[in-house]
Design a protein around this motif. Structure first.
Motif, PDB file in Angstrom:
ATOM      1  N   VAL A   1       8.760  -3.250   3.860  1.00 38.47           N
ATOM      2  CA  VAL A   1      10.171  -3.027   3.546  1.00 38.47           C
ATOM      3  C   VAL A   1      10.623  -4.049   2.511  1.00 38.47           C
ATOM      4  N   ASP A   2      11.267  -3.560   1.451  1.00 34.04           N
ATOM      5  CA  ASP A   2      11.751  -4.463   0.410  1.00 34.04           C
ATOM      6  C   ASP A   2      12.948  -3.832  -0.286  1.00 34.04           C
ATOM      7  N   GLU A   3      13.971  -4.646  -0.555  1.00 32.75           N
ATOM      8  CA  GLU A   3      15.136  -4.147  -1.277  1.00 32.75           C
ATOM      9  C   GLU A   3      14.920  -4.173  -2.790  1.00 32.75           C
ATOM     10  N   ASP A   4      13.766  -4.651  -3.217  1.00 32.33           N
ATOM     11  CA  ASP A   4      13.385  -4.570  -4.626  1.00 32.33           C
ATOM     12  C   ASP A   4      12.925  -3.139  -4.909  1.00 32.33           C
ATOM     13  N   TYR A   5      12.682  -2.864  -6.186  1.00 27.02           N
ATOM     14  CA  TYR A   5      12.340  -1.507  -6.592  1.00 27.02           C
ATOM     15  C   TYR A   5      10.994  -1.058  -6.017  1.00 27.02           C
ATOM     16  N   HIS A   6      10.849   0.254  -5.866  1.00 23.12           N
ATOM     17  CA  HIS A   6       9.698   0.863  -5.199  1.00 23.12           C
ATOM     18  C   HIS A   6       8.393   0.616  -5.951  1.00 23.12           C
ATOM     19  N   SER A   7       8.388   0.849  -7.243  1.00 21.49           N
ATOM     20  CA  SER A   7       7.138   0.809  -8.002  1.00 21.49           C
ATOM     21  C   SER A   7       6.800  -0.594  -8.483  1.00 21.49           C
ATOM     22  N   TYR A   8       5.511  -0.921  -8.464  1.00 19.91           N
ATOM     23  CA  TYR A   8       4.971  -2.171  -8.999  1.00 19.91           C
ATOM     24  C   TYR A   8       5.531  -3.405  -8.284  1.00 19.91           C
TER      25      TYR A   8
ATOM     26  N   TYR B   1      13.675   0.195  -2.656  1.00 19.41           N
ATOM     27  CA  TYR B   1      14.750   0.771  -3.456  1.00 19.41           C
ATOM     28  C   TYR B   1      14.156   1.772  -4.443  1.00 19.41           C
ATOM     29  N   PRO B   2      14.738   2.944  -4.571  1.00 13.62           N
ATOM     30  CA  PRO B   2      14.200   3.919  -5.545  1.00 13.62           C
ATOM     31  C   PRO B   2      14.291   3.365  -6.963  1.00 13.62           C
ATOM     32  N   ASP B   3      13.470   3.903  -7.831  1.00 11.48           N
ATOM     33  CA  ASP B   3      13.389   3.402  -9.213  1.00 11.48           C
ATOM     34  C   ASP B   3      14.550   3.940 -10.050  1.00 11.48           C
ATOM     35  N   ILE B   4      15.743   3.480  -9.694  1.00 11.27           N
ATOM     36  CA  ILE B   4      16.968   3.886 -10.407  1.00 11.27           C
ATOM     37  C   ILE B   4      17.851   2.656 -10.582  1.00 11.27           C
ATOM     38  N   PRO B   5      18.690   2.622 -11.619  1.00 12.15           N
ATOM     39  CA  PRO B   5      19.696   1.564 -11.688  1.00 12.15           C
ATOM     40  C   PRO B   5      20.586   1.619 -10.446  1.00 12.15           C
ATOM     41  N   ILE B   6      20.990   0.471  -9.944  1.00  6.00           N
ATOM     42  CA  ILE B   6      21.760   0.431  -8.695  1.00  6.00           C
ATOM     43  C   ILE B   6      23.154   1.024  -8.926  1.00  6.00           C
TER      44      ILE B   6
END
Length: 340
Positions: A275-282, A308-313
């Motif tokens: 689990v991470d609130e950073d972006y999903h990829s990489y 977090y999905p790979d989208i701007p917040i």
């Protein structure tokens, strides 16, 4: 001899950080603080409250709004033997001062062949959930952890925050100290009650680079950092009602990364959710999963990540809340494992 039990004293992360800095400033006059609004205001997130009153403007320096200037100045001061604690108010602002962070702070020890150390702490806020838009709500854990030359730590509770801050100030290496806004104990940001824990008055260190099992379990390992730990603990309690025993691992540190504690936990449970609130990829989630797979740990189901999905917040609250990790998303990830 009767041992006297220390009276319980619960602090917020913000108060624990301020106390840690104050204690180090009292015993080492090389320690000083710089940043925006960290003087009389005590920091937007409360990390430096009381320091200006005790130590004055010479050692607690409010700076102009020029992150490149004051972080660069901190690198120079650290290279010259001082121990600056400098605040980058929002981690999102790293873009305007990344040269000072990565090409100077992180590399000067290497460039000097070890002759010049950079004992500075860069503390910075992370995380969203309160509708402050894409310029003030990111975590970007992986961005800093990816770059060699810096230690990168992130506490989930006040006890760890104090001990890790003291350890960071005493460390001869540059340390990035990432604190999540929602865990600070500042009411206007929302308060995670489980982050407010007993904190001893005496100074102590929490080892940087060592993860901890915050909840033992046998059926699935949930790995997180900062807010992800609390999402994991909430999910574990819900899963317990369903007869599932979840083990929760708090990484506490991204660099160094304690892969061994994670691997030992997954060897026991056979299942892994990160689990991470950073972006999903990489990101951190991928690194943890890769570490477990590379170690050849037998798995009962494919590992899952909640990030977090790979989208701007988004600014709009319903959209932002939809994108954030949550206990419900962790439980859904576990149920997907059962289906597989």
């Amino acid at each position: 001899m009767t041992q006297v039990k220390e009276k319980e004293r619960k602090l917020t992360i913000a108060r624990a950080m301020a106390e840690a800095i104050a204690q180090e400033m009292r015993i080492d006059d090389k320690v000083f603080v710089m940043g925006e609004d960290i003087g009389e205001l005590g920091g937007v997130f409360g990390n430096t409250r009381g320091l200006h009153e005790e130590f004055g403007g010479e050692r607690v320096r409010d700076t102009p709004i020029s992150e490149t200037a004051f972080i660069g100045a901190a690198v120079g001061a650290a290279s010259d033997g001082m121990k600056p604690v400098v605040e980058l108010m929002f981690v999102d602002f790293f873009g305007v001062c990344f040269d000072a962070i990565y090409n100077m702070m992180a590399k000067n020890t290497y460039f000097s062949g070890g002759n010049v150390t950079v004992p500075m702490v860069l503390m910075t806020s992370t995380g969203g959930g309160y509708s402050d838009g894409g310029q003030h709500s990111q975590c970007v854990h992986a961005t800093f952890a990816h770059l060699p030359g810096m230690k990168v730590v992130a506490p989930s509770n006040a006890y760890d925050a104090k001990g890790m801050m003291i350890a960071a100030i005493r460390d001869p290496n540059p340390v990035v100290f990432m604190f999540h806004k929602a865990l600070q104990g500042m009411g206007w940001l929302g308060t995670e009650k489980e982050a407010i824990v007993h904190v001893p008055e005496a100074a102590y260190e929490v080892e940087l680079g060592k993860a901890v099992v915050t909840r033992p379990g046998t059926d699935v390992t949930i790995v997180g950092i900062t807010s992800g730990v609390h999402f994991g603990l909430k999910a574990a309690r819900i899963l317990e009602e369903q007869g599932v025993s979840a083990e929760v691992v708090d990484l506490r540190s991204l660099a160094p990364l304690d892969r061994d504690t994670v691997i030992e936990s997954v060897k026991k449970t056979g299942r892994l959710i990160v689990v991470d609130e950073d972006y999903h990829s990489y990101g951190m989630t991928a690194e943890i999963i890769a570490s477990v797979v590379e170690a050849g740990v037998p798995l009962k189901a494919a590992p899952q990540r909640v990030a977090y999905p790979d989208i701007p917040i988004p600014f709009a609250r319903p959209m932002e809340q939809w994108a954030l990790p949550s206990p419900e998303k962790i439980i859904a990830a576990f149920n997907k494992m059962k289906e597989d």
